[in-house]
Write a protein that holds these residues in place. Structure first.
Motif, PDB file in Angstrom:
ATOM      1  N   PRO A 111       0.998  -1.318   0.170  1.00 43.19           N
ATOM      2  CA  PRO A 111      -0.353   0.074  -0.072  1.00 43.19           C
ATOM      3  C   PRO A 111       0.218   1.387   0.084  1.00 43.19           C
ATOM      4  O   PRO A 111       2.033   1.671   0.426  1.00 43.19           O
ATOM      5  CB  PRO A 111      -0.780  -0.300   0.944  1.00 43.19           C
ATOM      6  N   SER A 115      -2.941   6.061   6.228  1.00 41.66           N
ATOM      7  CA  SER A 115      -3.760   5.672   6.738  1.00 41.66           C
ATOM      8  C   SER A 115      -4.735   5.039   6.380  1.00 41.66           C
ATOM      9  O   SER A 115      -5.848   5.173   5.106  1.00 41.66           O
ATOM     10  CB  SER A 115      -4.286   7.371   7.985  1.00 41.66           C
ATOM     11  N   TYR A 116      -5.163   3.625   7.128  1.00 36.83           N
ATOM     12  CA  TYR A 116      -6.174   2.704   6.482  1.00 36.83           C
ATOM     13  C   TYR A 116      -6.558   2.445   7.984  1.00 36.83           C
ATOM     14  O   TYR A 116      -6.465   2.843   8.688  1.00 36.83           O
ATOM     15  CB  TYR A 116      -5.329   1.586   6.113  1.00 36.83           C
ATOM     16  N   THR A 119     -10.617  -3.548   7.484  1.00 40.87           N
ATOM     17  CA  THR A 119     -11.795  -4.023   6.701  1.00 40.87           C
ATOM     18  C   THR A 119     -12.252  -5.047   7.601  1.00 40.87           C
ATOM     19  O   THR A 119     -13.763  -5.347   7.369  1.00 40.87           O
ATOM     20  CB  THR A 119     -11.162  -3.442   5.710  1.00 40.87           C
ATOM     21  N   ALA A 140      -6.151  -2.494   3.130  1.00 40.88           N
ATOM     22  CA  ALA A 140      -5.981  -1.965   1.942  1.00 40.88           C
ATOM     23  C   ALA A 140      -6.550  -2.618   0.864  1.00 40.88           C
ATOM     24  O   ALA A 140      -6.250  -4.448   0.731  1.00 40.88           O
ATOM     25  CB  ALA A 140      -5.344  -1.452   1.925  1.00 40.88           C
TER      26      ALA A 140
END
Length: 193
Positions: A111, A115-116, A119, A140
């Motif tokens: 990635p 900032s992620y 999920t 990501a």
């Protein structure tokens, strides 16, 4: 006479089995927590936990090696920090202090810094490279490739095939378990160069 020979043989057999059992116990007590394959020239080094090797001191003790500090440009608060160049992860608490830090084996697709958030999570699944993985924590999506942290179910951490497009950032089994406990869905993941 035959009775004495049978008793002697039985006694020797019991003594031999006891000796074998003792040696097996000694061998298992001195074996490492996990086995890693031998490296061949050109292979990437295996990731290692931030825990010192057996026989070394812990944090603040002689022989201990402290993990690098949490990158200053990684934000604040509770988060996972993934440093691409250092090939290292930090699990950072609300107070900004690292709870755990360890090296990882990066995927072939990475990635961009930013900032992620976590999920999805999966306990066990086939990895994008076909190897069964556990404690998958995804955060990501890059050009159709899902990026996430995981451990190979067999504990291996081979470098990925550079010709493939994989998103699995490999951890040791112990580190993957720590990540699994630390990072439920929604946890912030900060990627730094």
């Amino acid at each position: 006479m035959a009775g004495r020979s049978s008793a002697a043989v039985a006694g020797l057999t019991v003594a031999a089995l006891a000796g074998i059992g003792f040696l097996a116990f000694q061998a298992s007590a001195s074996a490492p927590d996990h086995l890693t394959p031998a490296h061949h020239s050109g292979a990437s080094p295996s990731p290692s936990s931030s825990a010192p090797p057996k026989g070394k001191g812990g944090p603040g003790k002689p022989g201990a090696q402290a993990a690098p500090a949490v990158p200053a440009d990684s934000g604040t608060g509770r988060r996972v920090v993934y440093a691409l160049d250092a090939r290292r992860v930090w699990l950072v608490g609300e107070d900004g202090k690292a709870r755990r830090s360890y090296e990882v084996t990066p995927s072939t697709v990475s990635p961009s810094p930013g900032s992620y958030a976590v999920t999805t999570r999966t306990e066990t699944t086939p990895g994008s490279d076909g190897i069964a993985v556990v404690h998958v924590v995804r955060f990501a999506l890059v050009e159709g490739v899902t990026i996430g942290f995981s451990a190979a179910q067999d504990g291996s951490t081979p470098a990925p095939d550079p010709q493939s497009r994989t998103g699995g950032v490999r951890e040791s089994l112990k580190d993957a378990e720590a990540m699994w406990r630390f990072a439920p869905t929604g946890t912030k993941v900060v990627v730094v160069p």
